[in-house]
Design an enzyme around this catalytic site. Structure first.
Site, PDB file in Angstrom:
ATOM      1  N   ASP A  57       0.844  -1.203   0.000  1.00  0.00           N
ATOM      2  CA  ASP A  57       0.000   0.000   0.000  1.00  0.00           C
ATOM      3  C   ASP A  57       0.879   1.252   0.000  1.00  0.00           C
ATOM      4  O   ASP A  57       0.376   2.371  -0.039  1.00  0.00           O
ATOM      5  CB  ASP A  57      -1.013  -0.012   1.157  1.00  0.00           C
ATOM      6  N   SER A  58       2.217   1.049  -0.020  1.00  0.00           N
ATOM      7  CA  SER A  58       3.131   2.163  -0.310  1.00  0.00           C
ATOM      8  C   SER A  58       2.772   2.743  -1.680  1.00  0.00           C
ATOM      9  O   SER A  58       3.167   3.871  -2.003  1.00  0.00           O
ATOM     10  CB  SER A  58       4.584   1.686  -0.294  1.00  0.00           C
ATOM     11  N   ASP A  85      -1.281  -6.202  -0.523  1.00  0.00           N
ATOM     12  CA  ASP A  85      -1.267  -5.587   0.808  1.00  0.00           C
ATOM     13  C   ASP A  85      -2.683  -5.141   1.171  1.00  0.00           C
ATOM     14  O   ASP A  85      -3.298  -4.359   0.427  1.00  0.00           O
ATOM     15  CB  ASP A  85      -0.345  -4.369   0.749  1.00  0.00           C
ATOM     16  N   LYS A 109      -0.976  -9.485   2.628  1.00  0.00           N
ATOM     17  CA  LYS A 109      -0.176  -9.046   3.777  1.00  0.00           C
ATOM     18  C   LYS A 109      -1.044  -8.203   4.697  1.00  0.00           C
ATOM     19  O   LYS A 109      -1.863  -7.405   4.230  1.00  0.00           O
ATOM     20  CB  LYS A 109       1.046  -8.248   3.313  1.00  0.00           C
ATOM     21  N   GLU A 168      -0.855  -5.870   8.372  1.00  0.00           N
ATOM     22  CA  GLU A 168      -0.012  -5.231   9.394  1.00  0.00           C
ATOM     23  C   GLU A 168      -0.517  -5.577  10.792  1.00  0.00           C
ATOM     24  O   GLU A 168      -1.720  -5.770  10.995  1.00  0.00           O
ATOM     25  CB  GLU A 168      -0.037  -3.707   9.222  1.00  0.00           C
ATOM     26  N   GLU A 210       9.842  -4.409   9.864  1.00  0.00           N
ATOM     27  CA  GLU A 210      10.209  -3.102   9.309  1.00  0.00           C
ATOM     28  C   GLU A 210      10.779  -2.204  10.403  1.00  0.00           C
ATOM     29  O   GLU A 210      10.171  -2.037  11.471  1.00  0.00           O
ATOM     30  CB  GLU A 210       8.978  -2.442   8.656  1.00  0.00           C
TER      31      GLU A 210
HETATM   32  O1  KIV Z   1       3.551  -1.148   1.511  1.00  0.00           O
HETATM   33  C1  KIV Z   1       4.720  -1.565   1.418  1.00  0.00           C
HETATM   34  O2  KIV Z   1       5.446  -1.327   0.446  1.00  0.00           O
HETATM   35  C2  KIV Z   1       5.223  -2.370   2.521  1.00  0.00           C
HETATM   36  C3  KIV Z   1       6.683  -2.716   2.509  1.00  0.00           C
HETATM   37  C4  KIV Z   1       7.481  -1.549   2.904  1.00  0.00           C
HETATM   38  C5  KIV Z   1       6.976  -3.905   3.336  1.00  0.00           C
HETATM   39  O3  KIV Z   1       4.496  -2.705   3.398  1.00  0.00           O
END
Ligand code: KIV
Length: 301
Positions: free
Chosen positions: A51-52, A90, A119, A121, A188
């Site tokens: 989600d970056s 994510d 993924k 968090e 992280e």
């Molecule tokens: O959103 C993302 O890119 C991430 C990575 C930094 C692990 O969660």
């Protein structure tokens, strides 16, 4: 990498095998079709549509703004661009607060977008949601330490787990995520000794970002790796400098257009002059003078 599923895609079992064989696992983020193709061809076994995305591709000030629909749109592009990589989607902010909601949204990543895993968090806090999603048959990667979706509650970006209590909390988080059935966990911004100690205590692979070389694998945001962003975090190493390369290419292109040297012969096509003359209804082809091509300005009218 040798063992893959019959579809040719790397599976979470392959990742477990790599880990058991002591191979370090490289992972990168990807957000679009052409980059995903290049990373897949380069043999990166796991791609994370993080989600970056919100910050590095969509220009939001935080990942909190990213929606399910935006994530699915980009996961679809990355899946279309890959044949071998295991694609992890994510789960965005507030998409997995309740276990049922987590299963529903995780299912969309697999069913609608074609990802192979998701993924999530959070450690102890989200372990119930992770467990429910894993029970539904969806592979989950955990993510602890600095967790960008909790930015508003966690304050400024900083290394996590430096005090005794914080280190113990992180270890408990890692164990909770493993016990919930995750196949891997991102660490992280964690001090390298703590990340190595967590790695040594887990069966599942740890994937570090700013967590030292003692993790089972590493993940980097692809724009940091390629030198595309305006800022490179301390934990990242740019392996290319595409920002300058792109700016140089854009300036050279603009100069050629301005000078009339692009397009040239090589980039243009020609037709039979007599056919053109016929098409224009002229016996002889008159080249248009620059004046006849000029767009009239207000003052000319
Ligand atoms: O959103 C993302 O890119 C991430 C990575 C930094 C692990 O969660």
């Amino acid at each position: 990498m040798s063992a893959t599923s019959s579809s040719g895609r790397i599976t979470v079992q392959d990742i477990a095998r790599m880990h058991a064989d002591g191979q370090r696992i490289p992972m990168l983020t990807a957000y679009d079709y052409p980059t995903a193709r290049i990373l897949d061809d380069a043999g990166i076994p796991m791609l994370l549509v993080g989600d970056s995305l919100g910050e590095v591709m969509l220009g939001y000030e935080s990942t909190v703004r990213v929606s399910m629909d935006e994530m699915l749109h980009h996961v679809k592009a990355v899946v279309r661009g890959t044949q071998r990589a295991l694609v992890v989607g994510d789960m965005p902010f507030l998409s997995y607060e309740q276990p049922d909601q987590a299963v529903e949204n995780a299912g969309r990543f697999l069913r609608e977008a074609g990802a192979q895993a998701v993924k999530v968090e959070g450690g102890v806090r989200t372990s119930r949601a992770i467990e429910t999603v894993v029970r539904a048959g969806i592979p989950v990667m955990g993510h602890i330490g600095w967790t960008p979706q909790a930015k508003l509650g966690m304050g400024r970006v900083r290394v996590q787990g430096r005090t005794r209590d914080a280190a113990q909390r992180l270890l408990s988080d890692a164990i909770a995520v493993q016990a919930a059935g995750a196949f891997a966990i991102v660490l992280e911004l964690v001090p390298e000794q703590l990340a190595a100690a967590i790695t040594a205590r887990l069966r599942i692979p740890t994937i570090g970002i700013g967590a030292g070389a003692g993790c089972s694998g590493q993940v980097q945001v692809v724009t940091d790796l390629l030198g595309l962003g305006s800022f490179v975090p301390r934990h990242a190493r740019p392996y290319a400098h595409l920002r300058e390369t792109i700016a140089e290419a854009a300036r050279a292109y603009a100069a050629d257009v301005t000078a009339g040297t692009f397009p040239g012969e090589a980039e243009s096509s020609r037709m039979d002059e007599s056919v053109l003359a016929e098409a224009l209804g002229q016996g002889e082809l008159d080249r248009p003078s620059p004046d006849t091509l000029r767009i009239p300005l207000d003052r000319d009218l």
